[in-house]
Structures are given as structure tokens and as C-alpha cells.
Design a protein around this motif. Structure first.
Motif, PDB file in Angstrom:
ATOM      1  N   THR A   1       0.851  -1.178   0.000  1.00  0.00           N
ATOM      2  CA  THR A   1       0.000   0.000   0.000  1.00  0.00           C
ATOM      3  C   THR A   1       0.889   1.231   0.000  1.00  0.00           C
ATOM      4  N   VAL A   2       0.411   2.308  -0.570  1.00  0.00           N
ATOM      5  CA  VAL A   2       1.170   3.552  -0.682  1.00  0.00           C
ATOM      6  C   VAL A   2       0.454   4.635   0.102  1.00  0.00           C
ATOM      7  N   ALA A   3       1.173   5.267   1.034  1.00  0.00           N
ATOM      8  CA  ALA A   3       0.618   6.370   1.811  1.00  0.00           C
ATOM      9  C   ALA A   3       1.273   7.664   1.357  1.00  0.00           C
ATOM     10  N   VAL A   4       0.472   8.590   0.857  1.00  0.00           N
ATOM     11  CA  VAL A   4       0.966   9.887   0.386  1.00  0.00           C
ATOM     12  C   VAL A   4       0.733  10.897   1.504  1.00  0.00           C
ATOM     13  N   LEU A   5       1.797  11.416   2.075  1.00  0.00           N
ATOM     14  CA  LEU A   5       1.707  12.262   3.256  1.00  0.00           C
ATOM     15  C   LEU A   5       1.891  13.741   2.914  1.00  0.00           C
ATOM     16  N   ALA A   6       1.407  14.586   3.825  1.00  0.00           N
ATOM     17  CA  ALA A   6       1.476  16.037   3.629  1.00  0.00           C
ATOM     18  C   ALA A   6       2.504  16.664   4.555  1.00  0.00           C
ATOM     19  N   CYS A   7       3.523  15.887   4.941  1.00  0.00           N
ATOM     20  CA  CYS A   7       4.564  16.376   5.847  1.00  0.00           C
ATOM     21  C   CYS A   7       5.835  15.591   5.578  1.00  0.00           C
ATOM     22  N   GLY A   8       6.897  15.915   6.298  1.00  0.00           N
ATOM     23  CA  GLY A   8       8.128  15.167   6.153  1.00  0.00           C
ATOM     24  C   GLY A   8       7.969  13.757   6.678  1.00  0.00           C
ATOM     25  N   LEU A   9       8.772  12.830   6.171  1.00  0.00           N
ATOM     26  CA  LEU A   9       8.614  11.430   6.545  1.00  0.00           C
ATOM     27  C   LEU A   9       9.125  11.120   7.943  1.00  0.00           C
ATOM     28  N   ASP A  10       9.731  12.095   8.604  1.00  0.00           N
ATOM     29  CA  ASP A  10      10.134  11.917   9.994  1.00  0.00           C
ATOM     30  C   ASP A  10       9.086  12.467  10.952  1.00  0.00           C
ATOM     31  N   VAL A  11       7.974  12.930  10.404  1.00  0.00           N
ATOM     32  CA  VAL A  11       6.880  13.479  11.206  1.00  0.00           C
ATOM     33  C   VAL A  11       5.696  12.527  11.091  1.00  0.00           C
ATOM     34  N   ALA A  12       5.304  11.900  12.198  1.00  0.00           N
ATOM     35  CA  ALA A  12       4.163  10.984  12.183  1.00  0.00           C
ATOM     36  C   ALA A  12       2.889  11.802  12.370  1.00  0.00           C
TER      37      ALA A  12
END
Length: 391
Positions: free
Chosen positions: A192-203
Motif C-alpha cells: 500500500t502507498v501512503a501519500v503524506l502532507a509532511c516530512g517522513l520523519d513526522v508521524a
């Protein structure tokens, strides 16, 4: 290196090219999808744009439409650029297990080029799978954060079935429908692919920290933002175009009249992607957005994985199986039951024999046998009729 859809080692080279460094740095100074930056990169090249921004060299507006506001944008970019160290940025990403892909790289999904001037400058990714490979057979599934039990159930059933058939689910990692889509895909054994709206070090959201770890282990997390970037309302809206662009089709499971999922649907329509919606109860405000898509925007009504795959799969190869209409034995009339009782299951008998056993005339027997055959109760062989053991 990419092998069979899995990433081994870092996708970003230990000595990144000037193009990679420039594009990575530009993600830290310009908002994602800024058309002026997109046109500047297309006109001058990413390396030249970054040098002009970082070293305050002259940079002409890329087009007449940018002339009036370009100087203001350029000052803003230059102010941000003074705080960006390209080598340190990429070194931090490497420490976090984050890799960078730019247009032309093997992992870059070519369908993102359909975004034209709004195409990402670069993508930051973390995960065991190759993004381009994941998106070859993928579907975007989005919906309301404040999902109902109906929406969560429908999403789980849909994405689990898609995963069983080898389809990857792309979503935004948010609470509600997004989270249910990712979990069901993982449970079904697919990436699955999660497209995030922040940096990848921010949960973000914080409650999905464990989910993001699971996504990274079996799929890939992707964003346009460098490490350390906090989410913003604008970032969520802009990333929706990425969700729509990565896949051949978007399914909206549940959406209220102002849901962000409708924004993703709008991008899907603009990109000529297949738009699908799951209908819900007419009494539910959370399904009003889906019903509007079905009514006013020609979205395809889907209720199960087979419907979705037929829309986004290969022509001819992924058609939805046709199910024959089978009559309920309890609904048969007395005449039909009598004719059916006159038929054996292992051998065949002629029409005249059936008519005699059922005590009807030949025409009535033929007509009734035709109805029973259409319902799946009987079948005709070379020497006569017989009953089917499992209608």
C-alpha cells in the motif's frame, strides 16, 4: 536497486547528481505544485533555478503570466534558501532511511508527468517497495476522516478484496477511510502507498505512527516535503493531486459535502482518471458527496472489488465475471416442479418422455424445460434433457 518491486539498498545514490540535489533543495523553498516554480524548472532547468535562488543570481520569469508576481515569489524562495544546506539535507534523509527520486529516475512514476507544471520537483520516499512498480496496478481509495461504521466496513471489504487480487491501494494516511484502506490492503497481503502532507520523519496523525511503520515494511511512504516539514491545511489539499495522479482510478467511499476527498475526485477528473464512488444510505450526510459525484459528475457506481478492477484493469483481461440469473427453487410453480421431478440427473431423456412423466402435452413440456434451463435447473445434452445437481 529495485528487484521485483522491492527496494534493496538506497535508491538515492551515495553521490547524488546535481539535478537530484537541486530538486531536493527546491522542495524546501517552494510550495509543492507551485506552477511558477514548475514553469521555471521547465524553462531554465532545476540546477540553474537552484543556483539562482541560492546564490541570488538573476532569474527571468519563465512566462508572461508569471511576470507580475514572479519577483515576489523569487524573494520568498531566496529567503528560505539561505537556511537550506543540500548536502546536510540529503545526509539527514539517508540517516532516516529516506530516499529521493526525481523525474527520469527508475523509481519515478511516469504518470506524474501528466501534472505538467504542477509536477513534483522531487519525491521523498521510505519503504521496502519501489513506488513506480507499486503504482502499475493501483487504485486510490479516499474518503471522510470522520467515517461511519458503514464506510469503514465498505472500505475494508473493498481494499482487502483488491489486495487479494494483487492490486495496490493508494491513500493519504489520515484517520477514517484512509487508515481503513491501508490496513485492509496490508491484511490482504498487498503493498500500500501512503501519500503524506509532511516530512517522513513526522508521524501525522500521531495515532497512525504504528500504521506508517507497517506501510513502510510492506509498501512505501511518499511525500513532496523534505524531512522536518510539519503538515498544513494547504499541504493536504495540494497532496491530493498526487494521490489522483499516481493511479489510473480513484474510489471515493464516503464523503460529506465538504470532504477533502472531493478535492481528490476533482483532480482525478481533471487528469482524465477513472472516478468511482461507493453509494451509501440516502439518510447519511457522509455519503452525500458520493451521491453528488454519481449524480452530477458521471462517477461510476462501484460496490465491490470486481467493479473497480473492471474500470481500471486491462481491457478484456479484467472484465467483471458475468453471473447468471438463477431462479430460487421455492419460487417455481407447480407445473415447473412437476417437469423438473420428471428429469434424471445422471442420464438424459427425450422431451416426449418428460411430457409423459409430468402428465403434460409436448408443447407445455418444451416451454417449461426452456424456462427451467434459463434458470439453471436443467441442461440439454445430445440425446435429451437432464436435471442439474446444483442449479
Amino acid at each position: 536497486m529495485v528487484r521485483d518491486g522491492a527496494v534493496s539498498g538506497g535508491a538515492t545514490p551515495s553521490h547524488p547528481t546535481a539535478e537530484t540535489v537541486a530538486r531536493a533543495c527546491l522542495t524546501a523553498v517552494a510550495s509543492p505544485g507551485d506552477p511558477a516554480m514548475g514553469r521555471a524548472i521547465a524553462t531554465h532547468g532545476a540546477v540553474a533555478v537552484w543556483r539562482a535562488v541560492r546564490e541570488e543570481r538573476p532569474l527571468a520569469a519563465p512566462s508572461e503570466r508569471d511576470a507580475s508576481g514572479f519577483a515576489v515569489r523569487l524573494r520568498r524562495w531566496r529567503a528560505r534558501a539561505q537556511r537550506v544546506d543540500g548536502e546536510a539535507l540529503l545526509a539527514r534523509a539517508d540517516d532516516l532511511g529516506v530516499r529521493v527520486a526525481v523525474p527520469g529516475d527508475p523509481e519515478w512514476p511516469r504518470q506524474l508527468d501528466d501534472l505538467a507544471e504542477a509536477r513534483p520537483y522531487a519525491l521523498w520516499m521510505r519503504g521496502a517497495r519501489d513506488l513506480r512498480h507499486c503504482c502499475l496496478r493501483s487504485v486510490a481509495v479516499v474518503g471522510s476522516r470522520a467515517a461511519s461504521s458503514y464506510g469503514l466496513h465498505a472500505t475494508g471489504e473493498l481494499c482487502y478484496a483488491l489486495a487479494e487480487r494483487g492490486w495496490v491501494t493508494v491513500s493519504g494516511g489520515a484517520y477514517g477511510i484512509d487508515g481503513a484502506a491501508h490496513r485492509a490492503a496490508l491484511t490482504g497481503g498487498a503493498a500500500t502507498v501512503a501519500v503524506l502532507a509532511c516530512g517522513l520523519d513526522v508521524a501525522y496523525p500521531r495515532g497512525h505512527e504504528n500504521l506508517f511503520a507497517d506501510v513502510g515494511s510492506a509498501g512505501v511512504l511518499v511525500t513532496e516535503h523534505p524531512p522536518g516539514t510539519l503538515p498544513s491545511r494547504h499541504a493536504f489539499l495540494v497532496r491530493n493531486r498526487l494521490i489522483a495522479a499516481l493511479t489510473p482510478g480513484t474510489v471515493v467511499v464516503e464523503a460529506g459535502p465538504r470532504s477533502g476527498a472531493l478535492n481528490t475526485a476533482s483532480h482525478a477528473r481533471e487528469l482524465c482518471r477513472t472516478l468511482m464512488a461507493v453509494p451509501g444510505p440516502v439518510t447519511s450526510a457522509l455519503s452525500s458527496g458520493c451521491h453528488r459525484l454519481l449524480r452530477d459528475f458521471q462517477a461510476v457506481c462501484v460496490t465491490e472489488a470486481a467493479d473497480v478492477i473492471e474500470q481500471v484493469g486491462q481491457i478484456g483481461a479484467d472484465l467483471r465475471p458475468q453471473t447468471a440469473t438463477v431462479l430460487d427453487p421455492a419460487e417455481l410453480d407447480e407445473l415447473s416442479r412437476r417437469v423438473l421431478a420428471a428429469l434424471p440427473q445422471r442420464t438424459t431423456v427425450g422431451t416426449a418422455t418428460v411430457a409423459a412423466a409430468a402428465e403434460v402435452d409436448l408443447d407445455t413440456a418444451l416451454r417449461t424445460l426452456g424456462v427451467l434451463a434459463a434458470g439453471g435447473f436443467v441442461e440439454r445434452g445430445e440425446t435429451g434433457w437432464r436435471a442439474r445437481s446444483a442449479p
